[in-house]
Design an enzyme around this catalytic site. Structure first.
Site, PDB file in Angstrom:
ATOM      1  N   GLY A 185       0.921  -3.099  -6.180  1.00 40.92           N
ATOM      2  CA  GLY A 185       0.843  -1.757  -5.610  1.00 40.92           C
ATOM      3  C   GLY A 185      -0.522  -1.137  -5.853  1.00 40.92           C
ATOM      4  O   GLY A 185      -1.505  -1.430  -5.153  1.00 40.92           O
ATOM      5  N   GLY A 186      -0.610  -0.299  -6.886  1.00 36.66           N
ATOM      6  CA  GLY A 186      -1.821   0.490  -7.141  1.00 36.66           C
ATOM      7  C   GLY A 186      -3.125  -0.296  -7.115  1.00 36.66           C
ATOM      8  O   GLY A 186      -4.107   0.130  -6.495  1.00 36.66           O
TER       9      GLY A 186
ATOM     10  N   SER B 242       2.693  -3.288 -12.070  1.00 44.17           N
ATOM     11  CA  SER B 242       1.414  -3.030 -12.743  1.00 44.17           C
ATOM     12  C   SER B 242       0.563  -4.287 -12.914  1.00 44.17           C
ATOM     13  O   SER B 242      -0.069  -4.484 -13.956  1.00 44.17           O
ATOM     14  CB  SER B 242       1.652  -2.336 -14.089  1.00 44.17           C
ATOM     15  OG  SER B 242       2.279  -1.085 -13.877  1.00 44.17           O
TER      16      SER B 242
ATOM     17  N   TRP C  15       0.813  -1.224   0.000  1.00 41.19           N
ATOM     18  CA  TRP C  15       0.000   0.000   0.000  1.00 41.19           C
ATOM     19  C   TRP C  15       0.844   1.271   0.000  1.00 41.19           C
ATOM     20  O   TRP C  15       0.296   2.382   0.062  1.00 41.19           O
ATOM     21  CB  TRP C  15      -0.945   0.001   1.202  1.00 41.19           C
ATOM     22  CG  TRP C  15      -2.089  -0.962   1.051  1.00 41.19           C
ATOM     23  CD1 TRP C  15      -2.460  -1.608  -0.093  1.00 41.19           C
ATOM     24  CD2 TRP C  15      -3.006  -1.375   2.065  1.00 41.19           C
ATOM     25  NE1 TRP C  15      -3.560  -2.401   0.160  1.00 41.19           N
ATOM     26  CE2 TRP C  15      -3.918  -2.277   1.467  1.00 41.19           C
ATOM     27  CE3 TRP C  15      -3.161  -1.085   3.427  1.00 41.19           C
ATOM     28  CZ2 TRP C  15      -4.956  -2.880   2.182  1.00 41.19           C
ATOM     29  CZ3 TRP C  15      -4.185  -1.682   4.143  1.00 41.19           C
ATOM     30  CH2 TRP C  15      -5.075  -2.563   3.521  1.00 41.19           C
ATOM     31  N   LYS C  16       2.148   1.133   0.019  1.00 46.30           N
ATOM     32  CA  LYS C  16       3.042   2.299  -0.014  1.00 46.30           C
ATOM     33  C   LYS C  16       2.590   3.338   1.039  1.00 46.30           C
ATOM     34  O   LYS C  16       2.163   2.958   2.120  1.00 46.30           O
ATOM     35  CB  LYS C  16       3.086   2.887  -1.428  1.00 46.30           C
ATOM     36  CG  LYS C  16       3.319   1.811  -2.487  1.00 46.30           C
ATOM     37  CD  LYS C  16       3.662   2.353  -3.837  1.00 46.30           C
ATOM     38  CE  LYS C  16       3.701   1.215  -4.836  1.00 46.30           C
ATOM     39  NZ  LYS C  16       4.485   1.505  -6.006  1.00 46.30           N
TER      40      LYS C  16
ATOM     41  N   GLU D 241      11.526   1.463  -4.706  1.00 40.80           N
ATOM     42  CA  GLU D 241      11.351   2.846  -4.239  1.00 40.80           C
ATOM     43  C   GLU D 241      12.282   3.129  -3.049  1.00 40.80           C
ATOM     44  O   GLU D 241      12.743   4.264  -2.880  1.00 40.80           O
ATOM     45  CB  GLU D 241       9.872   3.106  -3.891  1.00 40.80           C
ATOM     46  CG  GLU D 241       9.036   3.212  -5.165  1.00 40.80           C
ATOM     47  CD  GLU D 241       7.577   2.854  -5.011  1.00 40.80           C
ATOM     48  OE1 GLU D 241       7.087   2.731  -3.877  1.00 40.80           O
ATOM     49  OE2 GLU D 241       6.914   2.677  -6.052  1.00 40.80           O
TER      50      GLU D 241
HETATM   51  C1  PEP Z   1       4.893  -2.226  -6.075  1.00 39.67           C
HETATM   52  O1  PEP Z   1       4.802  -1.190  -5.455  1.00 39.67           O
HETATM   53  O2  PEP Z   1       5.560  -3.164  -5.598  1.00 39.67           O
HETATM   54  C2  PEP Z   1       4.225  -2.350  -7.364  1.00 39.67           C
HETATM   55  C3  PEP Z   1       4.446  -3.427  -8.071  1.00 39.67           C
HETATM   56  O3  PEP Z   1       3.412  -1.307  -7.749  1.00 39.67           O
HETATM   57  P1  PEP Z   1       2.366  -1.305  -8.969  1.00 39.67           P
HETATM   58  O4  PEP Z   1       1.560  -2.593  -8.881  1.00 39.67           O
HETATM   59  O5  PEP Z   1       1.531  -0.106  -8.758  1.00 39.67           O
HETATM   60  O6  PEP Z   1       3.163  -1.268 -10.227  1.00 39.67           O
END
Ligand code: PEP
Length: 270
Positions: free
Chosen positions: A249-250, A228, A25-26, A112
């Site tokens: 992530g998103g 993604s 969830w960052k 990140e």
């Molecule tokens: C992540 O933060 O590990 C990630 C894969 O993000 P996203 O799915 O948004 O690309």
């Protein structure tokens, strides 16, 4: 080679690699928002016992989410930690603090963290050792940048990241380690690795685990794909021979979308 939903035919070893679908969830969601997510999400996945589900919220949501997840079959992990048990490290969180909360997993070396907080393969190795010493399940993130892929350096980058992460790790205690292949160019960009690219990268990582640890550990170590992942690509990725789940992530921020990813990933494996 054909990429289709026939994973079971390709690899009998993968029976021991239970699907793991993890949410990162960052820096999103307050404690209340985190527990509200779980209230909506859990009924959508409570029959999905073929997968382990992990939520990694911000540090401030860990206590509330661990508490809320206690009666539900969902794991809660941290997005980062320091490798020391305690000390003068302002703003950091130690493995002792995480286990005291009831946290079971920890992300290590997310791109990140490497990009914005100067984490290196060496600190990844220190954190991995600390996680194992404290019985936290580490999810070690590796992946190449776009310029490295374009310069044909993907193999070298992945082999180096995995080998340094695993330096001086005793194979006898390495079974809990999980890797996540997260090509940096695919994170948060809406650009997903093709199944061919993802499978090839996962194979490189698995081969390096065999070299650094043992072939048996390479066969049993779970390697997640991240970058993604969405409901509409989870199936075609999670059906591949060397992909044992996803780090999302998103698309993990919404209960419905994350539940669909869980369902579609399970469908990919069957
Ligand atoms: C992540 O933060 O590990 C990630 C894969 O993000 P996203 O799915 O948004 O690309």
């Amino acid at each position: 080679m054909q990429y289709c939903c026939c994973r079971g035919l390709w690899n009998t070893d993968n029976n021991m690699r239970k699907l793991l679908i993890a949410a990162n969830w960052k820096m999103y969601k307050t404690p209340n928002e985190s527990t509200a997510f779980l209230t909506s999400f859990f009924p959508l996945v409570k029959q999905s016992t073929q997968a382990e589900i992990l939520l990694c919220p911000a540090m401030t949501s860990l206590p509330a989410l661990v508490d809320a997840a206690r009666s539900r079959s969902v794991f809660v992990g941290a997005q980062n930690m320091h490798w020391k048990n305690e000390g003068a490290f302002t703003g950091e969180t130690s493995p002792v603090m995480l286990t005291a909360l009831g946290v079971t997993h920890v992300l290590i070396g997310h791109s990140e963290r490497r990009q914005y907080f100067a984490e290196t393969d060496t600190t990844v190795n220190l954190k991995l050792k600390a996680a194992l010493a404290h019985s936290l399940i580490p999810i070690v993130c590796v992946g190449e940048k776009l310029e490295e892929r374009e310069a044909n350096l993907t193999n070298n980058v992945l082999e180096l990241q995995v080998s340094i992460a695993l330096e001086r790790i005793d194979p006898a205690i390495a079974a809990p380690i999980v890797f996540a292949y997260e090509p940096v160019w695919a994170i948060g960009t809406g650009r997903t690795a093709t199944p061919e690219i993802a499978q090839e990268a996962h194979k490189i990582i698995r081969n390096q685990i065999a070299q650094s640890l043992t072939p048996a550990l390479a066969a049993s170590t779970r390697i997640l794909y991240g970058g993604s992942v969405k409901p509409d690509n989870a199936k075609s990725l999670c059906c591949l021979e060397d992909i044992d789940g996803a780090l999302v992530g998103g698309a993990s921020l919404e209960p419905k979308s994350f539940a669909e990813i869980v369902h579609n990933a399970i469908a990919g494996q069957s």
